[in-house]
Design a protein around this motif. Sequence first.
Motif, PDB file in Angstrom:
ATOM      1  N   MET A 130       0.754  -0.963  -0.297  1.00 10.62           N
ATOM      2  CA  MET A 130       0.130  -0.007  -0.014  1.00 10.62           C
ATOM      3  C   MET A 130       0.926   1.366  -0.018  1.00 10.62           C
ATOM      4  N   LYS A 131       2.170   1.106   0.782  1.00 10.57           N
ATOM      5  CA  LYS A 131       2.962   2.524   0.897  1.00 10.57           C
ATOM      6  C   LYS A 131       3.400   2.605  -0.524  1.00 10.57           C
ATOM      7  N   ASN A 132       3.836   1.612  -1.274  1.00 11.32           N
ATOM      8  CA  ASN A 132       4.339   1.765  -2.649  1.00 11.32           C
ATOM      9  C   ASN A 132       3.424   1.485  -3.855  1.00 11.32           C
ATOM     10  N   ASP A 133       2.119   1.615  -3.415  1.00  7.60           N
ATOM     11  CA  ASP A 133       0.984   1.413  -4.477  1.00  7.60           C
ATOM     12  C   ASP A 133       1.308   0.533  -5.487  1.00  7.60           C
ATOM     13  N   ASN A 134       1.735  -0.779  -4.993  1.00 10.79           N
ATOM     14  CA  ASN A 134       1.952  -2.058  -5.924  1.00 10.79           C
ATOM     15  C   ASN A 134       0.846  -2.956  -5.766  1.00 10.79           C
ATOM     16  N   LYS A 135      -0.211  -2.815  -6.515  1.00  9.13           N
ATOM     17  CA  LYS A 135      -1.098  -3.792  -6.744  1.00  9.13           C
ATOM     18  C   LYS A 135      -0.938  -4.933  -6.937  1.00  9.13           C
ATOM     19  N   GLY A 136      -0.055  -5.126  -8.122  1.00  7.30           N
ATOM     20  CA  GLY A 136       0.399  -6.420  -8.594  1.00  7.30           C
ATOM     21  C   GLY A 136       0.916  -7.268  -7.545  1.00  7.30           C
ATOM     22  N   ASN A 137       2.017  -6.831  -6.902  1.00  2.00           N
ATOM     23  CA  ASN A 137       2.531  -7.507  -5.856  1.00  2.00           C
ATOM     24  C   ASN A 137       1.570  -7.875  -4.560  1.00  2.00           C
ATOM     25  N   PHE A 138       0.348  -6.929  -4.512  1.00  4.22           N
ATOM     26  CA  PHE A 138      -0.532  -7.151  -3.531  1.00  4.22           C
ATOM     27  C   PHE A 138      -1.145  -8.573  -3.636  1.00  4.22           C
ATOM     28  N   PHE A 139      -1.613  -8.919  -5.078  1.00  6.36           N
ATOM     29  CA  PHE A 139      -2.242 -10.252  -5.536  1.00  6.36           C
ATOM     30  C   PHE A 139      -1.211 -11.453  -5.261  1.00  6.36           C
ATOM     31  N   LYS A 140       0.193 -11.141  -5.638  1.00  2.00           N
ATOM     32  CA  LYS A 140       0.942 -12.190  -5.388  1.00  2.00           C
ATOM     33  C   LYS A 140       1.432 -12.557  -3.903  1.00  2.00           C
ATOM     34  N   LEU A 141       1.212 -11.680  -2.978  1.00  2.00           N
ATOM     35  CA  LEU A 141       1.304 -11.710  -1.669  1.00  2.00           C
ATOM     36  C   LEU A 141       0.437 -12.646  -1.192  1.00  2.00           C
ATOM     37  N   MET A 142      -0.993 -12.290  -1.463  1.00  2.00           N
ATOM     38  CA  MET A 142      -2.183 -12.938  -0.985  1.00  2.00           C
ATOM     39  C   MET A 142      -1.983 -14.420  -1.574  1.00  2.00           C
ATOM     40  N   ARG A 143      -1.694 -14.660  -2.775  1.00  2.00           N
ATOM     41  CA  ARG A 143      -1.484 -15.876  -3.491  1.00  2.00           C
ATOM     42  C   ARG A 143      -0.493 -16.656  -2.652  1.00  2.00           C
ATOM     43  N   LYS A 144       0.482 -16.033  -2.249  1.00  2.00           N
ATOM     44  CA  LYS A 144       1.744 -16.810  -1.591  1.00  2.00           C
ATOM     45  C   LYS A 144       1.281 -17.318  -0.170  1.00  2.00           C
ATOM     46  N   VAL A 145       0.702 -16.459   0.447  1.00  4.68           N
ATOM     47  CA  VAL A 145       0.073 -16.833   1.838  1.00  4.68           C
ATOM     48  C   VAL A 145      -0.850 -18.113   1.852  1.00  4.68           C
ATOM     49  N   VAL A 146      -1.651 -18.002   0.897  1.00  4.07           N
ATOM     50  CA  VAL A 146      -2.615 -19.279   0.680  1.00  4.07           C
ATOM     51  C   VAL A 146      -1.720 -20.410   0.379  1.00  4.07           C
ATOM     52  N   MET A 147      -0.850 -20.483  -0.823  1.00  3.46           N
ATOM     53  CA  MET A 147      -0.425 -21.509  -1.177  1.00  3.46           C
ATOM     54  C   MET A 147       0.735 -22.098  -0.287  1.00  3.46           C
ATOM     55  N   ASP A 148       1.307 -21.396   0.790  1.00  3.79           N
ATOM     56  CA  ASP A 148       2.174 -21.756   1.800  1.00  3.79           C
ATOM     57  C   ASP A 148       1.462 -22.273   3.157  1.00  3.79           C
TER      58      ASP A 148
END
Length: 225
Positions: A130-148
């Motif tokens: 959010m601080k870096n306004d990086n929406k692409g990494n936001f989705f990747k972050l959620m996917r990683k948390v799920v798959m891990d």
Amino acid sequence: MNLFMKKQTITILLAFFAIIGQAQTKVSICGIAPKETKSVSICKNLDGSGGTDSIAVTDGKWEYREVLPDSVYVLFFVSDISAKQEKMDDVVAVRVDSIPTEVDLIAGTVKGSKGSIGMNEFFRGMVDCMKNDNKGNFFKLMRKVVMDNLDSKLPTLFVPMIYQGLSIGDLQKIFYSGAPYENHPAMQEAKEHLAKLQGEHQEFLASQTIRAIGNKFTDIAMNIA
């Protein structure tokens, strides 16, 4: 982080965590904080819907032991020093479970269940996105948390938000037989989405088979002619 960004962050978190929680749970959490800290504030479900607590800190150490109702499923900890400075990236988050947990408000780390570690990694990573306004990494972050964390109930918090962007392969891994969240109501739409994708895939394979057979007959007919 400016005021607009803070409000946007809170709005997203409220949407994420507006999901039915676990059964009543006895939590045992201890932690450390900067030595000048006088107290640690605890927010239940971020918006305070589960209530808030404040506990004293002695020589940089504190403990939190409570039996929490099923409406509380995530806890956020922040020292009085960070709270005064409104530093979102100094907040530590954990899942509510019965696994003894250690919270380090100096390093921003968690030791405990896989779900709590994953929750904290997601929260801190989300604030950074959010601080870096990086929406692409936001989705990747959620996917990683799920798959891990497919061996915990943590996916119930995130799959409902991202399932339409996941591949059929990811969804099949998520909904393996015996998953701890297999029949959780929050996962129903994602399960239906997977069933739809699987049906479409089968139809595609069937059409390709029919087409291949048709081509063979056409080739045979041409050779006879």
